[in-house]
Each structure stands twice: as structure tokens, then as C-alpha cells.
Design a protein around this motif. Structure first.
Motif, PDB file in Angstrom:
ATOM      1  N   ARG A 332       0.826  -1.214   0.000  1.00  0.00           N
ATOM      2  CA  ARG A 332       0.000   0.000   0.000  1.00  0.00           C
ATOM      3  C   ARG A 332       0.854   1.254   0.000  1.00  0.00           C
ATOM      4  N   ILE A 352      -6.155 -11.143 -11.086  1.00  0.00           N
ATOM      5  CA  ILE A 352      -7.009 -12.176 -10.512  1.00  0.00           C
ATOM      6  C   ILE A 352      -7.779 -12.775 -11.672  1.00  0.00           C
ATOM      7  N   PHE A 355     -11.511 -12.494 -12.122  1.00  0.00           N
ATOM      8  CA  PHE A 355     -12.083 -11.152 -12.054  1.00  0.00           C
ATOM      9  C   PHE A 355     -12.177 -10.584 -13.471  1.00  0.00           C
ATOM     10  N   LEU A 363      -7.732  -2.794  -9.093  1.00  0.00           N
ATOM     11  CA  LEU A 363      -7.239  -3.592  -7.971  1.00  0.00           C
ATOM     12  C   LEU A 363      -6.367  -2.772  -7.007  1.00  0.00           C
ATOM     13  N   TYR A 366      -9.033   0.739  -5.884  1.00  0.00           N
ATOM     14  CA  TYR A 366     -10.464   0.637  -5.606  1.00  0.00           C
ATOM     15  C   TYR A 366     -10.868   1.479  -4.400  1.00  0.00           C
TER      16      TYR A 366
ATOM     17  N   LEU B 219     -16.213  -3.879   0.717  1.00  0.00           N
ATOM     18  CA  LEU B 219     -15.834  -5.075   1.468  1.00  0.00           C
ATOM     19  C   LEU B 219     -16.076  -6.337   0.634  1.00  0.00           C
ATOM     20  N   GLU B 222     -13.376  -6.722  -1.839  1.00  0.00           N
ATOM     21  CA  GLU B 222     -12.157  -7.171  -1.167  1.00  0.00           C
ATOM     22  C   GLU B 222     -12.228  -8.651  -0.814  1.00  0.00           C
ATOM     23  N   ALA B 225     -11.797 -10.732  -3.901  1.00  0.00           N
ATOM     24  CA  ALA B 225     -10.422 -10.672  -4.388  1.00  0.00           C
ATOM     25  C   ALA B 225      -9.514 -11.586  -3.553  1.00  0.00           C
ATOM     26  N   LEU B 238      -4.111  -4.899  -0.820  1.00  0.00           N
ATOM     27  CA  LEU B 238      -5.319  -5.119  -0.033  1.00  0.00           C
ATOM     28  C   LEU B 238      -4.937  -5.550   1.381  1.00  0.00           C
ATOM     29  N   PRO B 239      -5.623  -5.037   2.397  1.00  0.00           N
ATOM     30  CA  PRO B 239      -5.327  -5.452   3.775  1.00  0.00           C
ATOM     31  C   PRO B 239      -5.904  -6.843   4.035  1.00  0.00           C
ATOM     32  N   ILE B 243      -9.352  -7.994   6.066  1.00  0.00           N
ATOM     33  CA  ILE B 243     -10.493  -8.501   5.297  1.00  0.00           C
ATOM     34  C   ILE B 243     -10.911  -9.871   5.829  1.00  0.00           C
TER      35      ILE B 243
END
Lengths: 519, 349
Positions: A332, A352, A355, A363, A366, B219, B222, B225, B238-239, B243
Motif C-alpha cells: 500500500r 485475478i 475477475f 485492484l 479501488y 468489502l 475485497e 479478491a 489489499l489489507p 479482510i
């Protein structure tokens, strides 16, 4: 091609056709291989080279056509038939058992199990003789797991020779070698050919094809589009045949570098499983400059990419962005700090598969207010973003709702490029950005990277293809066993000079001196 | 024999193969009936009649489907994010325990407030029960399949202790049974005179809610994903841990609502046989629904119908109602096989 013209035909492919649904992977391919010649099979990814070899080895059955080996027809769909008839194959990914010795790997499968142990001395002296005769130096008792990639390839070739292969097929054999190792391989092949071996050399590297082959067969979209004597052609003609249109050479203008955007000072990272870590690396990425990272695969490239991509943090040393030490380093943070990451594996890491293009496009972004507000997605905005990328980056696809697994590698890569470049990055980490792409896509990706450089981004280009690194980079570092060489400016080093560093010489505390090879 | 994947299966394969699986299940059921010495078509007919042949039968099926929708949703939500929650049974009982704890007059709240407060508290405790295994997985890599599965037994023994001890109804003639909920804590019936309570409608609303979460919210994006490709999700920043925790809370909460709705809507008190394995059956429900929350409703109705129908058939002609268990297992196996075959082409050689 004097002597070859009369030489015996050892392999004949006659009208081989293979279809996968609507796709014609091989379209009526016919050619002969003569005793004692090297033919190069040239073609882009997806041209049908691998399918053809899989048919030869019985992994696929051809829909039409026949294969003849040494004058007798090869039964289709039998993987053992070709091996038994004396065809040896060295794959891109080696098929050796890491926990066994070189000897054991070579004899494995040639002797019945209950007789293993007998005739061992004879086998050993035979391997030693082959190793001597063909210049394939490797210690018979060494564990394969401890060998370098180049040595493993020699074991693969020894294995084929031990099994009395009379036809040797090499699939992209130099992809994992230093330039010097590639030269050694060519020397071995020449010796083998002089003893009557026939070789099919699969490659997309034109200078190697020119150096080793006597005949070049060019495959394009499953068709054999050209067959020329190597003497009578040149690289330009081959490239044009391979792609189907004139290939414009990449134009790289000099560009004045700007300030340092990212700096690593004495950084080390731990080894991760089998992947080697970084050892005391110092590296500066400057604005408006492409920094190339050359090296044999598995020498710490993955660790460096993981570090800059935010997946790893330094164990020792300093990591700075725009002069300030980074804190809480994570994917991040990297993204928010303006690092565009083009991952090595676009299928597993970059996208992905199930997706849609839209979902993949957002991705990394978002969470932006544009796409997500108070926990609710704005799919209309996301789809608009995906449509923009599709248009701007020429992603060929049915539409933004298509699942990305249905796209070709090149189009997938273009979507990733769009995803990261649309954020206006200051630093670009391009890890093997063109591996597996066809020439059109390669050129496109390279132009985009050069464009980003000209707009002031700092680019780190990691590639195992030395030609690519040398063509694009303003400065080059070599990575070997987790150590980094000094920066060599464009044109300061020959491939051979870099090869010395790639082989691990020239580093502090190591023997040898790379500086002697400077151009 | 080799399997070659098909890039795009198309409509025929997507629906044809599951339909074939259903047909195979029916044939399997009739074979079992034959083995049991009964007329296969009669058994089938009685099962259908018992599940949906009358107003009473239909309502019974809907009542039975209610907890299965909740546990099916709990499993679907978790599995979608590759959090293998096998512990819906424990979370269900956690919800039931809280319902009894707060709903037997201990919590004095005005009537219309008590019901939602008890429901939320039940959900919260169920969520908490799954939080433990999820945290262990994230912090120490402990396999949640093992921890959630074993937690089912811990929870069941704990409930057994409660019912023999602190929660035992003094007026219960010595049976291991809790006190009755006060009327304000009970879920009312949808229509007076019909044996169907509001829990069923709430389950439907929950299914739509989960569908909205998965398709429309951040959410949901996420969670999908992370479930489809955790490596790519982590790479994209992504955390993943956070999640996973949110997923666990949602899943545990949904499973606990099954326990709440069974106690508050149907039984009125807690016994050790509150759930005949609704938590485990929820896995089948979710898998048959391909983890789609709206599909969970359909598959829960199907599964409930099979069980209710088998009970009724068993009473009528004496073929053991275990046929329902065998049928569910067969349906799941056929469906898994059908879904695999729908996506690959089998080649000889």
C-alpha cells in the motif's frame, strides 16, 4: 549446405496439423531434419513451436499428418516412442531430481530397479567419457540441488547423450545462461554435430540462431512461413519473417537523469525459502533514467523486486524515497508513494484470473474516492476507468466485463501497464515485463517504459534477457548471489564484460576482475 | 486420461452438468429405495408429497430451511474468501446460548427493542467465536479447518454443561433444558395460525443483504479478491488480514442468527438437540449453491425439502429416513463432479 544436402534424413514431419477448437496451432507443417545438422525453429510465443514438439514427443496426437523417425513412422500419442527411438529433449524447465547426484540423475530410468548398483562403474566411466568428449564439465557425484543453472543444463544434455540420443531438441536453452555459458553450450553442440548428432534449436533470439544453426525454419500463427539457409539470411530478414511485418528498431534517445527518487543503502534481506536474499545492496534510482538489472535467474532479482514492491522490508540498511527513509513499508505504501509495480508473474501476482477487466483495473485503486465511497463501490466509474485503459493501452478484448483469464499475455500486460501508469507513478518497477510476449507487445511495453522515463519516472528494469537490458537501460547493474555490481553507464560494458559479473566475479571478496572486460 | 480445461464453458455446460447431477441424485435415491425393498417411484412420490404436497408440509420445509439459509450464508461468505469455516455449528449454539441468556427475562427492555437487541447480541457472540480461529490463522498460521471443526465439540460440551448446570430450567422436571424465552423475546409468526415464523423472512433478507454486500460494496470486492487470489490481493495492497477478520465476523454472525432464529422462532428454549447438524449441512447448502448467496436460498429449500420429505416418507412406509443423509452426500459429490466436468474436457491417452 554441401554435406547436409546429401545427408540422411533422420526426422521427417509430414503435414502435421493440430487444432484446439477454432485455433489451428500447427497448420500442415512439413520439414526434414538431416543427420549432423542444426536447424533453428524460430517463432514468437504462441507460434506453435511447443505444440509441434509435444506432438513429436507423443504428448499430443496430431489431427493430421505423420512423423517419421529414422525412416519408420512414429506411433502417435505414445510418449515413450520418441525417447526409445533416440530423441532427447532439454526443456526450458529442467526435469532433474534435486536430491539425487548427477550420476543418479543420468542413469535414472535407464536401468531396471533391481539391478541398480551393478554396472555402476561402467556407467560412471561412460558418463565421464561423454563429459570429456563434449566439454560438459560437471562433477558426477555433486548433488543436483547444489548446481548452477548452467551445470544443470549440462546434466540434462549428458542425460540425453547417455541414452544414445541421436536427435537433440533444445527449448530456449540460453534463457537461463550467461553469455559465456551460452558460448560453451554452442561449443558442445558443435562437437555433437560433428559426431553425427542432429539438433533442433528452439529460440526467439536471432543472434543465437544466426550463430549456431545451418538452417532456419520460421513459424508464425501455426504455419511454416519460411525456410532459409542461415548463410543466406540476416537478422533483419528473420525478424520480419517471424513477425510478418517490418520491425522498426527501438529508438532510445539519450535523456538527462534527474534527482534520486529511491535509494537503497547497504540493504540486506533474508532468504525466503529457496529464493536468495539481498546482501548489502546499494542502488540509486534516478528520475528520467532506466536502471537495468542484469543477472542469471534466481540470483536475488525476486528479493529486490519484493523489496521495492513493498512485499519485503530491509533486514539491515536504509531504504529512502525522495531523500527520506521509508516507514511502515508495504504494498500500500509503495503504491501510495508512487511506485508502479509490473510483477514478474502476471497470471498469479498481477491479476485475478476470474475477475473481470474492470475488477482487475481497479485492484490497486479501488479505495480511491472515485471508485468507492462510504463502503459502496461505484462500478460505473470503475468500468469507465477500465474502458479508458482498454482504449489508451490498446487492450484487445471483448469488453470490460470479460474475465481476464481469457486474454492473451500481451493484452493482460497492457491492462497491468494501464493500471499502474494511469496513476502517474514516479518510480516504475518492471520485473520481466516482456517475458512470454510476442514482438508486437514487447515493442509496445518497451515504448511505454521509455515514454514514462522521458516524462521523468525512474524505471528499474529487471530482466534475464541481457539484450533487453542493454538495449533499454541508461545504467546497468549486475546481480549475482544477492550482491549488486557497481552501476555501468550505457555502452561501458560488452555482453562478455557483464557476463563475467553475472558469473559472480568482480564482487568484493570474490576472485577475478570484471573491470578488465570494460569496452 | 487427461483433463484439458475449457476457457469458456458456455451456457449448455454451465447448466447442463448441474442438471445432470440432480438427475443422478434422483436415480441414486431410487436405487437406495430399491435396496431397502420399497417401490422406488412410491418412495420418490412420498418424499415429494411430504416436502411440498400440502400447506403443512410446505411450511415445515420452509421452517427447516430457515436455519439452513443462515448457516449456508455463513459458510458461503467465509468460503468465498477462502476462510474455511467448518464451525457454523458452534457459532449457531453460541447464538442460541446468548438468546437464552438475554431472552429469558434477564434483560428488561421494552418489547419491540428486546428482539433486535437479543438478535444482535447473539450475532456478536457468534462472530466472536469465529474470531479466535481466524486470529490464530492470521497470526500463527494455524489451520482453521482444524480449529473451527474442533470448536464445534467444545461448544457442544459447553452447552451440555450449561444445560445441566447454570442454565438448567428449575421447572424442567430434571431434563437438560433451558428456561423458556419470555414472549417479548420470541419471533412472532408471519400469519396467525400458520406455523411459519419471521425467521424465514429474515433469512431471505439476509441472503439478499449478503448478495448486496458481495456485489455492491467495497468489502465484498475485497472479500472476493482475497478468496480468488490472495497472492495478487496482497500484492495489490489489499489489507488481507483485516479482510479475513471482517469475513470471519460476518460469517460467525450469520451462523449465530441460525441459533437465535431456531430458539426465538421455533423452540422457545435451548436443548442439546437444537441443531441436527445445521452447521454441517450449511456446508452442503453453500457448496450446492456454488457459494452464491441467492443460490443458498434455493439449495437450502431443496435440502430442507429432502429431509422433511424423507421423514414423512419414512413414517409412511418405513424406509429409514437416513436415506436423506445418503442423498445429500450423493447430491454434493455428483455436483462437485459435475462442476469439474463442466469446466474440462476429458481426453484419452
Amino acid at each position: 549446405m554441401g554435406p547436409q544436402a546429401q545427408a540422411r534424413v533422420v526426422l521427417r514431419l509430414d503435414g502435421i496439423t493440430k487444432r484446439f477448437g477454432p485455433l489451428v496451432a500447427n497448420d500442415a507443417i512439413t520439414f526434414d531434419l538431416h543427420e549432423g545438422e542444426v536447424i533453428a525453429l524460430l517463432g514468437e510465443n504462441g507460434a506453435g513451436k511447443t505444440t509441434l514438439m509435444n506432438i513429436l514427443f507423443g504428448h499430443y496426437s496430431a489431427d493430421e499428418g505423420r512423423v517419421e523417425l529414422f525412416g519408420s513412422p512414429l506411433p502417435p500419442g505414445n510418449p515413450r516412442a520418441a525417447l526409445a527411438a533416440g530423441v532427447g529433449m532439454v526443456h526450458q524447465h529442467f526435469t532433474l531430481a534435486d536430491n539425487l547426484s548427477v550420476m543418479e540423475n543420468i542413469v535414472l530410468g535407464t536401468e531396471p530397479l533391481w539391478r541398480l548398483g551393478r554396472g555402476r562403474a561402467a556407467a560412471r566411466s561412460r558418463v565421464e567419457a561423454l563429459s570429456r568428449d563434449y566439454g560438459l564439465s560437471v562433477h558426477p557425484d555433486a548433488r543436483v540441488g547444489s548446481l548452477t543453472v548452467g551445470e544443470r543444463q549440462r546434466v540434462e544434455i549428458l542425460k540425453a547423450l547417455y541414452r544414445d540420443a541421436r536427435i537433440l531438441i533444445l527449448d530456449e536453452p540460453t534463457a537461463v545462461l550467461t553469455p559465456q555459458e551460452a558460448e560453451d553450450l554452442f561449443a558442445t553442440l558443435r562437437k555433437a554435430v560433428a559426431r553425427g548428432m542432429s539438433v533442433i534449436f528452439i529460440s526467439h533470439k536471432l543472434h543465437e540462431v544466426m550463430a549456431i544453426s545451418s538452417r532456419v525454419l520460421v513459424l508464425r500463427h501455426g504455419k511454416l512461413v519460411g525456410e532459409v539457409a542461415t548463410e543466406a539470411t540476416d537478422r533483419h530478414q528473420l525478424a520480419t519473417m517471424m513477425v510478418g511485418t517490418e520491425v522498426a528498431p527501438l529508438e532510445v534517445r539519450a535523456h538527462a537523469p534527474g534527482p534520486v527518487l529511491m535509494a537503497l543503502k547497504g540493504v540486506s534481506t533474508p532468504a525466503l525459502g529457496n529464493a536468495i536474499g539481498l546482501r548489502d545492496i546499494t542502488l540509486e534510482l534516478r528520475a528520467g533514467q532506466i536502471t537495468g538489472l542484469a543477472g542469471v535467474s534466481g540470483n536475488g532479482q525476486a528479493a529486490l523486486a519484493a523489496l521495492i514492491g513493498g512485499l519485503e522490508v530491509p533486514e539491515a540498511g536504509e531504504m529512502e524515497m525522495a531523500g527520506a527513509p521509508v516507514e511502515g513499508w508495504s504494498p500500500r505504501r509503495a503504491i501510495d508513494g508512487g511506485v508502479a509495480r509490473i510483477p514478474e508473474d502476471r497470471h498469479k501476482t498481477g491479476t485475478i484470473a476470474d475477475f473481470s477487466l474492470t475488477e482487475n483495473a481497479i485492484l490497486e485503486s479501488y479505495g480511491d474516492a472515485k471508485f468507492s465511497r462510504k463502503g459502496w463501490m461505484n462500478w460505473r466509474a470503475a468500468e469507465g476507468f477500465a474502458r479508458d485503459i482498454i482504449a489508451t493501452y490498446d487492450v484487445r478484448c471483448p469488453g470490460p466485463a470479460t474475465r481476464i483469464r481469457l486474454l492473451s499475455g500481451g493484452n493482460m500486460q497492457k491492462l497491468i501497464l494501464g493500471r499502474v501508469l494511469e496513476r502517474g507513478p514516479r518510480i516504475i518497477l518492471a520485473n520481466q515485463p516482456v517475458r512470454g510476449l510476442d514482438i508486437g507487445a514487447v515493442t509496445y511495453v518497451h515504448q511505454r517504459l521509455l515514454g514514462a522515463r522521458d516524462e521523468g519516472a525512474a524505471v528499474l528494469l529487471i530482466s534475464e534477457d541481457l539484450d533487453e537490458v542493454m538495449a533499454l537501460s541508461d545504467v546497468i547493474h549486475v546481480i549475482s548471489e544477492g550482491r549488486l555490481s557497481p552501476a555501468f553507464p550505457r555502452g561501458a560494458m560488452t555482453p562478455a564484460g557483464l557476463g563475467v559479473w553475472m558469473a559472480g566475479h568482480g564482487f568484493e571478496g570474490a576472485e577475478g576482475g570484471g573491470a578488465d572486460h570494460a569496452a | 486420461m487427461r483433463l484439458e480445461p475449457i476457457a469458456d464453458p458456455g451456457l449448455g455446460r454451465t447448466f447442463g452438468y448441474p442438471a445432470a447431477a440432480l438427475a443422478a441424485t434422483v436415480i441414486f435415491a431410487m436405487t437406495l429405495a430399491l435396496v431397502a425393498g420399497a417401490e422406488p417411484l412410491a418412495v420418490l412420490g412420498l418424499m415429494i408429497k411430504g416436502a411440498a404436497g400440502s400447506k403443512f408440509a410446505l411450511l415445515e420445509t420452509l421452517n427447516r430451511a430457515t436455519p439452513l439459509i443462515f448457516t449456508g450464508l455463513a459458510v458461503a461468505v467465509a468460503f468465498r474468501a477462502k476462510l474455511w469455516n467448518i464451525g457454523a455449528e458452534a457459532q449457531l449454539y453460541a447464538g442460541a446460548v446468548v438468546t437464552v441468556l438475554l431472552g429469558t427475562g434477564t434483560l428488561a427492555l421494552p418489547g419491540p427493542l428486546l428482539l433486535p437487541v437479543v438478535a444482535l447480541a447473539a450475532a456478536a457472540f457468534g462472530a466472536l467465536v469465529l474470531l479466535g480461529p481466524a486470529t490464530l490463522k492470521l497470526r500463527f498460521g494455524v489451520d482453521e479447518v482444524v480449529t473451527t471443526l474442533l470448536f464445534n465439540f467444545i461448544m457442544l460440551l459447553f452447552v451440555s454443561y450449561l444445560l445441566e448446570g447454570p442454565m438448567k430450567d428449575p421447572a424442567g422436571m430434571g431434563w437438560p433444558k433451558s428456561a423458556k424465552l419470555i414472549p417479548e423475546a420470541r419471533l412472532p409468526r408471519i400469519l396467525e395460525g400458520l406455523r411459519l415464523h419471521w425467521g424465514f423472512l429474515l433469512a431471505l433478507i439476509a441472503a439478499v443483504g449478503v448478495w448486496v454486500v458481495q456485489t455492491r460494496t467495497t468489502l465484498g470486492y475485497e472479500m472476493r479478491a482475497v478468496g480468488l487470489n490472495p497472492v495478487a490481493a496482497r500484492f495489490a495492497g489489499l489489507p488481507v488480514g483485516r479482510i479475513m477478520i471482517k469475513t470471519a465476523l460476518l460469517s460467525g454472525g450469520l451462523a449465530a442468527l441460525a441459533g437465535w432464529s431456531e430458539v426465538a422462532g421455533l423452540k422457545g428454549s435451548l436443548t442439546l438437540d437444537l441443531s441436527p447438524g445445521f452447521g454441517y449441512t450449511g456446508i452442503i447448502v453453500a457448496m450446492l449453491a456454488l457459494l452464491n448467496p441467492l443460490g443458498v436460498v434455493v439449495s437450502a429449500l431443496f435440502v430442507a425439502g429432502v429431509f422433511v420429505g424423507a421423514d414423512s416418507m419414512s413414517r409412511a412406509i418405513g424406509v429409514p429416513s437416513y436415506i436423506a443423509d445418503a442423498l445429500m452426500a450423493a447430491a454434493l459429490l455428483f455436483m462437485v463432479l459435475a462442476l469439474l466436468l463442466a469446466r474440462v474436457r476429458v481426453r484419452r491417452g
